[in-house]
Write a protein that holds these residues in place. Structure first.
Motif, PDB file in Angstrom:
ATOM      1  N   GLY A   1     -21.953  -7.782  16.673  1.00  0.00           N
ATOM      2  CA  GLY A   1     -21.511  -8.394  17.920  1.00  0.00           C
ATOM      3  C   GLY A   1     -21.206  -9.872  17.807  1.00  0.00           C
ATOM      4  N   HIS A   2     -21.441 -10.457  16.632  1.00  0.00           N
ATOM      5  CA  HIS A   2     -21.234 -11.896  16.450  1.00  0.00           C
ATOM      6  C   HIS A   2     -19.819 -12.249  15.992  1.00  0.00           C
ATOM      7  CE1 HIS A   2     -25.472 -12.716  17.007  1.00  0.00           C
ATOM      8  NE2 HIS A   2     -25.801 -11.902  16.023  1.00  0.00           N
ATOM      9  N   TYR A   3     -19.100 -11.291  15.391  1.00  0.00           N
ATOM     10  CA  TYR A   3     -17.882 -11.638  14.669  1.00  0.00           C
ATOM     11  C   TYR A   3     -16.657 -10.835  15.119  1.00  0.00           C
ATOM     12  CZ  TYR A   3     -21.013 -14.037  11.454  1.00  0.00           C
ATOM     13  OH  TYR A   3     -21.945 -14.885  10.913  1.00  0.00           O
ATOM     14  N   GLU A   4     -15.493 -11.440  14.893  1.00  0.00           N
ATOM     15  CA  GLU A   4     -14.225 -10.728  14.993  1.00  0.00           C
ATOM     16  C   GLU A   4     -13.467 -10.904  13.690  1.00  0.00           C
ATOM     17  OE1 GLU A   4     -11.858 -12.266  18.162  1.00  0.00           O
ATOM     18  OE2 GLU A   4     -11.027 -13.880  16.932  1.00  0.00           O
ATOM     19  N   LEU A   5     -12.710  -9.900  13.307  1.00  0.00           N
ATOM     20  CA  LEU A   5     -11.964  -9.918  12.058  1.00  0.00           C
ATOM     21  C   LEU A   5     -10.709 -10.774  12.210  1.00  0.00           C
ATOM     22  CD1 LEU A   5     -11.748  -8.704   9.169  1.00  0.00           C
ATOM     23  CD2 LEU A   5     -10.456  -6.824  10.190  1.00  0.00           C
ATOM     24  N   LEU A   6     -10.500 -11.681  11.250  1.00  0.00           N
ATOM     25  CA  LEU A   6      -9.321 -12.538  11.261  1.00  0.00           C
ATOM     26  C   LEU A   6      -8.246 -12.046  10.304  1.00  0.00           C
ATOM     27  CD1 LEU A   6     -10.847 -16.153  11.230  1.00  0.00           C
ATOM     28  CD2 LEU A   6     -10.163 -14.772  13.207  1.00  0.00           C
ATOM     29  N   ALA A   7      -8.635 -11.718   9.089  1.00  0.00           N
ATOM     30  CA  ALA A   7      -7.660 -11.406   8.045  1.00  0.00           C
ATOM     31  C   ALA A   7      -8.356 -10.665   6.917  1.00  0.00           C
ATOM     32  CB  ALA A   7      -7.010 -12.686   7.517  1.00  0.00           C
ATOM     33  N   ALA A   8      -7.534 -10.137   6.004  1.00  0.00           N
ATOM     34  CA  ALA A   8      -8.040  -9.435   4.817  1.00  0.00           C
ATOM     35  C   ALA A   8      -7.344  -9.996   3.586  1.00  0.00           C
ATOM     36  CB  ALA A   8      -7.769  -7.939   4.919  1.00  0.00           C
ATOM     37  N   TYR A   9      -7.998  -9.831   2.448  1.00  0.00           N
ATOM     38  CA  TYR A   9      -7.387 -10.219   1.186  1.00  0.00           C
ATOM     39  C   TYR A   9      -6.067  -9.473   1.024  1.00  0.00           C
ATOM     40  CZ  TYR A   9      -6.980 -11.226  -3.825  1.00  0.00           C
ATOM     41  OH  TYR A   9      -6.543 -11.650  -5.060  1.00  0.00           O
ATOM     42  N   LYS A  10      -5.048 -10.167   0.555  1.00  0.00           N
ATOM     43  CA  LYS A  10      -3.696  -9.627   0.568  1.00  0.00           C
ATOM     44  C   LYS A  10      -3.515  -8.438  -0.365  1.00  0.00           C
ATOM     45  CE  LYS A  10       0.883 -11.517   1.278  1.00  0.00           C
ATOM     46  NZ  LYS A  10       1.673 -12.766   1.331  1.00  0.00           N
ATOM     47  N   GLU A  11      -4.243  -8.398  -1.465  1.00  0.00           N
ATOM     48  CA  GLU A  11      -4.114  -7.305  -2.424  1.00  0.00           C
ATOM     49  C   GLU A  11      -5.306  -6.367  -2.312  1.00  0.00           C
ATOM     50  OE1 GLU A  11      -3.737  -9.033  -6.278  1.00  0.00           O
ATOM     51  OE2 GLU A  11      -1.659  -9.677  -5.952  1.00  0.00           O
ATOM     52  N   ASP A  12      -5.048  -5.069  -2.462  1.00  0.00           N
ATOM     53  CA  ASP A  12      -6.144  -4.119  -2.501  1.00  0.00           C
ATOM     54  C   ASP A  12      -6.975  -4.342  -3.760  1.00  0.00           C
ATOM     55  OD1 ASP A  12      -5.429  -2.968  -0.122  1.00  0.00           O
ATOM     56  OD2 ASP A  12      -4.328  -1.306  -1.022  1.00  0.00           O
ATOM     57  N   LEU A  13      -8.210  -3.855  -3.725  1.00  0.00           N
ATOM     58  CA  LEU A  13      -9.128  -4.013  -4.849  1.00  0.00           C
ATOM     59  C   LEU A  13      -9.316  -2.685  -5.585  1.00  0.00           C
ATOM     60  CD1 LEU A  13     -11.936  -6.219  -3.260  1.00  0.00           C
ATOM     61  CD2 LEU A  13      -9.984  -6.955  -4.647  1.00  0.00           C
ATOM     62  N   SER A  14      -9.964  -2.765  -6.725  1.00  0.00           N
ATOM     63  CA  SER A  14     -10.379  -1.576  -7.459  1.00  0.00           C
ATOM     64  C   SER A  14     -11.522  -1.982  -8.368  1.00  0.00           C
ATOM     65  CB  SER A  14      -9.229  -0.998  -8.301  1.00  0.00           C
ATOM     66  OG  SER A  14      -8.837  -1.925  -9.309  1.00  0.00           O
ATOM     67  N   THR A  15     -12.273  -0.999  -8.811  1.00  0.00           N
ATOM     68  CA  THR A  15     -13.268  -1.211  -9.850  1.00  0.00           C
ATOM     69  C   THR A  15     -12.606  -0.948 -11.193  1.00  0.00           C
ATOM     70  OG1 THR A  15     -15.069  -0.465  -8.415  1.00  0.00           O
ATOM     71  CG2 THR A  15     -15.499  -0.475 -10.788  1.00  0.00           C
ATOM     72  N   VAL A  16     -12.736  -1.893 -12.114  1.00  0.00           N
ATOM     73  CA  VAL A  16     -12.197  -1.690 -13.461  1.00  0.00           C
ATOM     74  C   VAL A  16     -13.349  -1.538 -14.441  1.00  0.00           C
ATOM     75  CG1 VAL A  16     -10.039  -2.896 -13.047  1.00  0.00           C
ATOM     76  CG2 VAL A  16     -11.998  -4.176 -13.881  1.00  0.00           C
ATOM     77  N   TYR A  17     -13.087  -0.766 -15.480  1.00  0.00           N
ATOM     78  CA  TYR A  17     -14.078  -0.532 -16.533  1.00  0.00           C
ATOM     79  C   TYR A  17     -13.657  -1.341 -17.758  1.00  0.00           C
ATOM     80  CZ  TYR A  17     -15.063   3.296 -13.359  1.00  0.00           C
ATOM     81  OH  TYR A  17     -15.342   4.026 -12.228  1.00  0.00           O
ATOM     82  N   LEU A  18     -14.541  -2.227 -18.173  1.00  0.00           N
ATOM     83  CA  LEU A  18     -14.255  -3.107 -19.298  1.00  0.00           C
ATOM     84  C   LEU A  18     -15.077  -2.714 -20.512  1.00  0.00           C
ATOM     85  CD1 LEU A  18     -14.433  -6.586 -17.505  1.00  0.00           C
ATOM     86  CD2 LEU A  18     -12.415  -5.159 -17.880  1.00  0.00           C
ATOM     87  N   VAL A  19     -14.503  -2.895 -21.682  1.00  0.00           N
ATOM     88  CA  VAL A  19     -15.219  -2.753 -22.947  1.00  0.00           C
ATOM     89  C   VAL A  19     -14.865  -3.965 -23.795  1.00  0.00           C
ATOM     90  CG1 VAL A  19     -15.317  -0.228 -22.922  1.00  0.00           C
ATOM     91  CG2 VAL A  19     -13.324  -1.383 -23.924  1.00  0.00           C
ATOM     92  N   GLY A  20     -15.592  -4.141 -24.884  1.00  0.00           N
ATOM     93  CA  GLY A  20     -15.279  -5.235 -25.790  1.00  0.00           C
ATOM     94  C   GLY A  20     -13.864  -5.110 -26.327  1.00  0.00           C
ATOM     95  N   ARG A  21     -13.277  -6.248 -26.632  1.00  0.00           N
ATOM     96  CA  ARG A  21     -11.881  -6.256 -27.077  1.00  0.00           C
ATOM     97  C   ARG A  21     -11.656  -5.337 -28.277  1.00  0.00           C
ATOM     98  NH1 ARG A  21     -10.371 -12.103 -28.141  1.00  0.00           N
ATOM     99  NH2 ARG A  21     -10.398 -12.256 -25.866  1.00  0.00           N
ATOM    100  N   ASP A  22     -12.637  -5.215 -29.156  1.00  0.00           N
ATOM    101  CA  ASP A  22     -12.483  -4.398 -30.355  1.00  0.00           C
ATOM    102  C   ASP A  22     -13.159  -3.035 -30.252  1.00  0.00           C
ATOM    103  OD1 ASP A  22     -11.095  -6.504 -31.619  1.00  0.00           O
ATOM    104  OD2 ASP A  22     -12.985  -7.457 -32.197  1.00  0.00           O
ATOM    105  N   ASP A  23     -13.645  -2.695 -29.070  1.00  0.00           N
ATOM    106  CA  ASP A  23     -14.284  -1.391 -28.876  1.00  0.00           C
ATOM    107  C   ASP A  23     -13.229  -0.296 -29.039  1.00  0.00           C
ATOM    108  OD1 ASP A  23     -15.322   1.023 -27.365  1.00  0.00           O
ATOM    109  OD2 ASP A  23     -17.020  -0.320 -27.073  1.00  0.00           O
ATOM    110  N   PRO A  24     -13.522   0.791 -29.785  1.00  0.00           N
ATOM    111  CA  PRO A  24     -12.520   1.840 -30.021  1.00  0.00           C
ATOM    112  C   PRO A  24     -12.293   2.782 -28.852  1.00  0.00           C
ATOM    113  CG  PRO A  24     -14.575   2.400 -31.110  1.00  0.00           C
ATOM    114  CD  PRO A  24     -14.754   1.015 -30.572  1.00  0.00           C
TER     115      PRO A  24
END
Length: 277
Positions: A92-115
């Motif tokens: 009850g305290h807030y109203e929405l003003l805006a959203a981040y322009k790009e959608d998000l996602s979860t990415v899975y990272l590994v080491g640069r040399d991971d096979p």
């Protein structure tokens, strides 16, 4: 304890009226306080100059404290996770003003040399994540377990205080991979952290910015317009470029309704309200 950083505006910039009240701009603690303040200080300064306000940046030690402050209306301006937007609206305290322009996602990272070539390579491995109540974590865990199926060895999810900490845990050998926000991943990769993106989840709406309802309506509307129009203004685009940020777009409460289904799982990780100061 909440953390506050107030950096002085450059002398050449217009300064808010000294009589203006100090307003709190609360940031979701998705990174270290230093990283958050460095990234969002240009936005704070831009709003102060454009609107004659006196916002200061604050964050919290963890998501539990962040949500507690949302529910008590502690912040005047709030940047929060998609699944915390319904909590802010329900307070009850807030109203929405805006959203981040790009959608998000979860990415899975590994080491640069991971096979590893695809997500099946993460079966039975240690996966670093942000805190377990983070939307990125909840979505990332669900998607990976669905891809791996019941027959593959289950991965071990290892929570860290922030996305950055989970990413850097790969290089230090604490985990074999990480599931983090695509935005934080891109920033760290651009800064030379030796990791690569293995895969990502389907996209979903990004963070929301909300204003406390007891701010004067003209100020709330000016905040909304100033945020949404940043990409159309040269000075606003300059700020977003410094932040390495896409900007903001119009949003409605309905955009965030689907996240209500995940809130019970998130809340089981949130600490109850503390009576300690």
């Amino acid at each position: 304890m909440w953390l506050t950083l107030l950096l002085p505006l450059a002398a050449a910039q217009a300064r808010p009226d000294a009589q203006q009240p100090t307003l709190k701009f609360g940031l979701l603690p998705f990174a270290s306080p230093v990283a958050l303040f460095e990234r969002f200080a240009p936005l704070r300064d831009y709003l102060n100059v454009q609107l004659g306000t006196q916002f200061v940046l604050e964050t919290a030690r963890d998501f539990s404290v962040h949500v507690q402050r949302i529910e008590t209306g502690d912040y005047h301006l709030l940047l929060t996770a998609p699944h915390f937007v319904p909590i802010a609206l329900d307070s009850g305290h807030y109203e929405l003003l805006a959203a981040y322009k790009e959608d998000l996602s979860t990415v899975y990272l590994v080491g640069r040399d991971d096979p590893a070539a695809d997500l099946s390579a993460l079966a039975g491995r240690r996966i670093g994540t942000p805190p377990p109540e983070a939307l990125i974590t909840l979505v990332g865990e669900d998607h990976l377990l669905k891809v791996l199926g019941d027959q593959a060895p289950a991965p071990t999810f290892v929570p860290f205080p922030s996305h950055n900490a989970a990413i850097h845990a790969i290089a230090s050998g604490l985990v074999d991979a990480a599931a983090v926000s695509i935005n934080v991943a891109r920033l760290d990769i651009n800064r030379g952290v030796p990791v690569r993106i293995l895969d990502e989840t389907p996209q979903f709406p990004g963070v929301g910015i909300l204003a406390r309802k007891d701010l004067a309506e003209p100020l709330r509307e000016a905040l909304r317009e100033t945020l949404i129009s940043m990409t159309d203004r040269e000075d606003g685009s300059d700020v977003l470029r410094v932040m390495i940020y896409a900007g903001y777009k119009a949003a409605s409460a309905e955009d965030y309704e689907p996240f209500r289904a995940i809130l019970p799982r998130a809340r089981q990780y949130l600490s109850p309200v503390s009576t300690e100061p």
